[in-house]
Design an enzyme around this catalytic site. Structure first.
Site, mmCIF file in Angstrom:
data_model
loop_
_atom_site.group_PDB
_atom_site.id
_atom_site.type_symbol
_atom_site.label_atom_id
_atom_site.label_comp_id
_atom_site.label_asym_id
_atom_site.label_seq_id
_atom_site.Cartn_x
_atom_site.Cartn_y
_atom_site.Cartn_z
ATOM 1 N N ASP A 81 0.846 -1.203 0.000
ATOM 2 C CA ASP A 81 0.000 0.000 0.000
ATOM 3 C C ASP A 81 0.876 1.246 0.000
ATOM 4 O O ASP A 81 1.963 1.243 0.580
ATOM 5 C CB ASP A 81 -0.902 -0.015 1.255
ATOM 6 C CG ASP A 81 -2.183 0.757 1.048
ATOM 7 O OD1 ASP A 81 -2.101 1.977 0.837
ATOM 8 O OD2 ASP A 81 -3.258 0.142 1.081
ATOM 9 N N VAL B 46 1.579 0.988 -6.711
ATOM 10 C CA VAL B 46 1.401 -0.036 -7.762
ATOM 11 C C VAL B 46 1.693 0.480 -9.168
ATOM 12 O O VAL B 46 1.791 -0.312 -10.100
ATOM 13 C CB VAL B 46 -0.022 -0.664 -7.769
ATOM 14 C CG1 VAL B 46 -0.234 -1.586 -6.598
ATOM 15 C CG2 VAL B 46 -1.107 0.390 -7.893
ATOM 16 N N TYR C 190 -12.209 7.277 -12.588
ATOM 17 C CA TYR C 190 -12.414 6.028 -11.835
ATOM 18 C C TYR C 190 -13.143 5.004 -12.709
ATOM 19 O O TYR C 190 -12.669 3.882 -12.898
ATOM 20 C CB TYR C 190 -13.224 6.349 -10.583
ATOM 21 C CG TYR C 190 -13.474 5.185 -9.649
ATOM 22 C CD1 TYR C 190 -12.446 4.633 -8.885
ATOM 23 C CD2 TYR C 190 -14.758 4.666 -9.486
ATOM 24 C CE1 TYR C 190 -12.694 3.578 -8.003
ATOM 25 C CE2 TYR C 190 -15.013 3.627 -8.605
ATOM 26 C CZ TYR C 190 -13.973 3.083 -7.865
ATOM 27 O OH TYR C 190 -14.230 2.051 -6.989
HETATM 28 P P1 NAD Z 1 -9.767 2.419 0.307
HETATM 29 O O1 NAD Z 1 -9.494 3.781 -0.235
HETATM 30 O O2 NAD Z 1 -9.993 2.290 1.768
HETATM 31 O O3 NAD Z 1 -8.615 1.399 -0.091
HETATM 32 C C1 NAD Z 1 -7.802 1.542 -1.216
HETATM 33 C C2 NAD Z 1 -6.364 1.332 -0.786
HETATM 34 O O4 NAD Z 1 -5.507 1.435 -1.940
HETATM 35 C C3 NAD Z 1 -5.884 2.367 0.223
HETATM 36 O O5 NAD Z 1 -5.224 1.718 1.290
HETATM 37 C C4 NAD Z 1 -4.916 3.232 -0.590
HETATM 38 O O6 NAD Z 1 -3.919 3.830 0.209
HETATM 39 C C5 NAD Z 1 -4.375 2.233 -1.588
HETATM 40 N N1 NAD Z 1 -3.856 2.841 -2.823
HETATM 41 C C6 NAD Z 1 -4.429 3.816 -3.588
HETATM 42 N N2 NAD Z 1 -3.644 4.086 -4.643
HETATM 43 C C7 NAD Z 1 -2.549 3.273 -4.555
HETATM 44 C C8 NAD Z 1 -1.391 3.099 -5.336
HETATM 45 N N3 NAD Z 1 -1.172 3.825 -6.450
HETATM 46 N N4 NAD Z 1 -0.477 2.173 -4.935
HETATM 47 C C9 NAD Z 1 -0.666 1.439 -3.801
HETATM 48 N N5 NAD Z 1 -1.747 1.573 -3.013
HETATM 49 C C10 NAD Z 1 -2.687 2.480 -3.390
HETATM 50 O O7 NAD Z 1 -11.022 1.854 -0.515
HETATM 51 P P2 NAD Z 1 -11.816 0.479 -0.382
HETATM 52 O O8 NAD Z 1 -13.229 0.828 -0.195
HETATM 53 O O9 NAD Z 1 -11.145 -0.424 0.570
HETATM 54 O O10 NAD Z 1 -11.674 -0.089 -1.875
HETATM 55 C C11 NAD Z 1 -10.780 -1.140 -2.191
HETATM 56 C C12 NAD Z 1 -10.976 -1.540 -3.646
HETATM 57 O O11 NAD Z 1 -12.319 -1.985 -3.850
HETATM 58 C C13 NAD Z 1 -10.740 -0.405 -4.633
HETATM 59 O O12 NAD Z 1 -10.072 -0.908 -5.776
HETATM 60 C C14 NAD Z 1 -12.126 0.039 -4.998
HETATM 61 O O13 NAD Z 1 -12.181 0.591 -6.284
HETATM 62 C C15 NAD Z 1 -12.916 -1.250 -4.893
HETATM 63 N N6 NAD Z 1 -14.337 -0.985 -4.627
HETATM 64 C C16 NAD Z 1 -14.753 -0.622 -3.388
HETATM 65 C C17 NAD Z 1 -16.102 -0.333 -3.178
HETATM 66 C C18 NAD Z 1 -16.646 0.071 -1.827
HETATM 67 O O14 NAD Z 1 -17.848 0.335 -1.714
HETATM 68 N N7 NAD Z 1 -15.872 0.108 -0.771
HETATM 69 C C19 NAD Z 1 -17.004 -0.412 -4.243
HETATM 70 C C20 NAD Z 1 -16.517 -0.770 -5.495
HETATM 71 C C21 NAD Z 1 -15.190 -1.071 -5.671
#
Ligand code: NAD
Ligand code: UDP
Length: 324
Positions: free
Chosen positions: A35, A61, A147
């Site tokens: 992360d 990433v 997004y």
């Molecule tokens: P979140 O923001 O809590 O988690 C995302 C994580 O990715 C964070 O820890 C962030 O620091 C890390 N991150 C961001 N950019 C990065 C990079 N370039 N390199 C390394 N790390 C990076 O969000 P979440 O709700 O836990 O979502 C996780 C995944 O699930 C995401 O891909 C999101 O698109 C997907 N998602 C979540 C939801 C939801 O309702 N929570 C819905 C649809 C999709």
């Protein structure tokens, strides 16, 4: 439980990722959490650092990384509208370049890789509830496009690595998920309403509040992710994961007020551009292929989430880093 796997979770310190890491560590796997902490913080996984089968790497990433793993959950990407619109170009790079880097690793290691895609690939849907065969209604030049289109491009890359290189892929489309460890300042509706209700501040309701969402509790969703990753049916998806119980945002506000016992008022704000009018997953495919469906009703999940918000000092949560 099958054999112990070496598992990489990108975005593993985030809301979904940190719960997933917990589950995988509990199951005895060797877990690497990667992360850059853009929308999360180390405290989300600090309790796992003493586990001998857990490792934490600060890394972005969009930059290649060399690891030897059996499975990759690719979750790295800001997920809340306010977070992904903060630096939209970086959001697109994270989705696309991040997918290329992780798919490259999966190809080299012959690892199975799961992509956390989203209901946003359906945009403002004209088909209701949304089925996986629906191709969506996304505005490619709007504020949500970084997004939506980033995630759509990532799905394309996953399918092409599968067809061209035989990479063992899985794609899940996640619908609105909520629960403990949501970032209190991520601007999502559940975190905003709970934070506002507990502080006695007005609940900010965008538009007339008649737009709908279907809210899935964290533990149900993480269970679906693991089932999809571990299915040996050669079922690659995409598959919808979400709770099919649909609520208006006004109904959500009422529920939060009731469950917190708050006397906060409701304050109407303009509806953001391209805000989807209705969203609800058709989960027939997940039921059939994975035997999965959510179990936690909204009121119960909200109670757990409210308890967590009450238990933390929200002053300790930082907004996204300004030089991201
Ligand atoms: P979140 O923001 O809590 O988690 C995302 C994580 O990715 C964070 O820890 C962030 O620091 C890390 N991150 C961001 N950019 C990065 C990079 N370039 N390199 C390394 N790390 C990076 O969000 P979440 O709700 O836990 O979502 C996780 C995944 O699930 C995401 O891909 C999101 O698109 C997907 N998602 C979540 C939801 C939801 O309702 N929570 C819905 C649809 C999709
Ligand atoms: N919303 C709201 N008040 C808020 C935050 C969000 O009324 O303080 C609305 C938003 O306009 C949308 C819904 O709640 O219709 C869900 O928003 P969120 O940002 O949680 O997720 P989205 O599903 O839009 O990505």
């Amino acid at each position: 439980m099958g054999r112990i796997q070496r598992i990489l979770v990108t975005g593993g310190a985030g809301f979904l990722g940190s719960r997933l890491c917990e589950r995988l560590v509990e199951a005895g796997h060797d877990v690497i959490c990667l992360d850059n902490f853009f929308t999360s913080q180390k405290t989300n996984v600090a309790h796992l650092l003493t586990s001998p089968n857990f490792e934490l790497i600060r890394h972005d990433v969009t930059v290649p990384v060399f690891l030897e793993v059996d499975q990759i959950y690719n979750l790295a990407c800001p997920a809340a509208p306010g977070h992904y619109q903060y630096n939209p170009i970086k959001t697109m790079k994270t989705s696309v370049q991040g997918a290329i880097n992780m798919l490259g690793m999966a190809k080299r290691c012959r690892a199975r890789i799961l992509q956390a895609s989203t209901s946003e690939v359906y945009g403002d849907p004209e088909v209701h509830p949304q089925v996986e065969t629906y191709r969506g209604n996304v505005n490619p030049i709007g504020p949500r496009a970084c997004y939506d289109e980033g995630k759509r491009a990532a799905e394309t890359l996953f399918m092409d690595y599968y067809r061209m290189n035989g990479v063992d892929i899985r794609i899940v489309r996640i619908f609105n998920t909520y629960g403990p460890r949501m970032h209190p300042f991520d601007g999502r509706v559940v975190s905003n309403f709970i934070r506002q209700a507990l502080a006695g501040e007005p609940l900010t309701l965008y538009g007339d509040g008649q737009q709908t969402r279907s809210f899935c509790y964290l533990d149900d969703l993480v269970d679906g992710l693991i089932r999809m990753m571990d299915n040996e049916l050669d079922f690659i998806g995409p598959v919808n994961l979400g709770n099919p119980n649909e609520f208006t945002i006004a109904e959500l506000a009422e529920q939060v007020l009731k469950l917190t016992g708050s006397s906060s008022t409701i304050e109407h704000r303009p509806l953001p551009a391209d805000d989807p009018t209705r969203r609800c997953p058709d989960i027939t495919l997940a039921r059939e292929k994975l035997g999965w469906e959510p179990k936690v009703p909204l009121a119960e999940g909200l109670r757990q989430t409210i308890d967590w918000f009450r238990s933390v000092d929200i002053e300790q949560f930082r907004p996204p880093t300004p030089n991201y």
